[in-house]
Design a protein around this motif. Sequence first.
Motif: not given
Lengths: 263, 311
Positions: B11-18
């Motif tokens: 589970k990831r929150f946010g996208e890209g480098p952040d």
Amino acid sequence: MTSVTSHFAPPRLSLRLLAVWRRNFLVWRKLALPSIVGNLADPVIYMLGLGYGLGMLVPEVEGVSYIAFLAGGTLAYSTMNAATFEALYSGFSRMHTQKTWEAIMNAPVSLDDIVVAELLWAASKACLAGIAILAVIAAFGFAASPLALAAIPVIFLTGLCFAALGLIMTALAPSYDFFMYYFTLVITPMTLLSGVFFPQGQLPDAVRAVAEWLPLSHAVALVRPLLLGELPTQAGLHLAVLAGIAIAAFWLALGLTRKRLLK
Amino acid sequence: MSPLEISGLVKRFGEGPDAREVVRGLDLQLIPGECFALLGPNGAGKTTTLRCALGLTAASAGSIRLCGLPVPERARDARARVGVVPQLDSLDPDFTCAENLLVFAGYFGLPEREVRPRIPELLAFAGLEGKENARIQSLSGGMKRRLTLARALVNRPELLILDEPTTGLDPQARHLIWERLRRLTAEGTTILLTTHFMDEAERLANRLAIMDAGRILAQGSPREVIAAHIEPQVVEIFGEWQGEGAAAWAAAHAHALCQRCEVSGETAFCYTTDAAPLLAHLAQRPGLRSLHRPANLEDVFLKLTGRDLRD
């Protein structure tokens, strides 16, 4: 799944949303009397105060007494206020402060169900308040025609429209204080510009052109003639605008709420 | 059928480098009828894992089956067979105890005539006999948590999920909750709970997993986890002898007297399979006080997750 497009996908609903609506109804039923009095007292006092007071100075507006003119506007704007208050303050309490929505989502009920139930509930409550006001208006003899009953579905639609707009604010609100902006920057100016207290013909042309598109203007344009026993002109257009705003605002509110809570 | 099967959950929150990865490849399989504890410091990813399992947030990767049904596709049907006690109180303050249960049952489509006769039994289970008409504001924190437990049982769940069920409760209230959870597992309900109380996990769980930074670091029965990850005996040393504190003592002597030594502030924790030589050594230094005890889950937890504060 977490992309912007999925947040704004069409709602997937179940009949469980009725249980959520019923929950709000059961709470309201406990406090029905103070709630109705609260929704009723303010607009009725304004209507009678301004209607009889200012009415002495303004004998006739658009061919009727000032208070008869004011009655339709009062019904429309108080419906707007009731729906807005419910969607903003009560909705925010259930979503954020009391974590009611969170508890419900642990049951087989989706967030989509909850937000639709909130929309329908806020419109229902506004409609209940509106019916009470309509009864007072009729008691004072300003809704003599049976056509006045046709105002009830119109105020329900008005309730849906403003509940949907209110739910956008609720989805964005960090705290209750945020709602002050919406009232002072949106609701209050709209009340003054939508022909509630004076005909829109009194507005400068440029302001009037904009004001005529405000949702409350359409509600007033429908409700006022019905209370006066006349069929509204361009009824289809007014209904379509109210319904269109309700749908668009709800779609935006649902997307923003999903974005806020389903992360 | 496993009541909950999670494999490769990310589970990831946010996208890209952040982007922030909160759960990083988690596997979990519950055995029917067991009590499983998910242990971890604040921010370990416990609550996020539960939210994913219930289909309340979309997983970034991995697969989940809850009560045999794929999540999120059939999360709604799966949730009909699960009870949840959330971390924060979410009872309806406008309703009485009985109304809270009735209205909540409505969300499961259970009719009032079916639920009303069970209310005394549900309240009795929660130690709230006769509280049908009590208002929520009049309940203590422990009573509210117990009512939330009763609420989670209205649909007779196969799996009960509890997120930190005893945080903030006094010992009496904790013991009552533990006793009720034991009764539920004895009746065949599977329980998944998160906690950061080691004694809670040690007492209740048939199996447990210690997680940190989104990963499971150790898994098994409490005894297995202790045996696999830590020396069996601990000597905690503090105080001072001839101007030398426990930290200075540890730097000079610990390596020769125990397998492993951790110093936290002015306390040295010595882990060993045989404490006798160490205790004999300490007997010569009466200013250094010590506590000799068997290793427990907390020692494993601190070894695996470190002693730094998390929030």
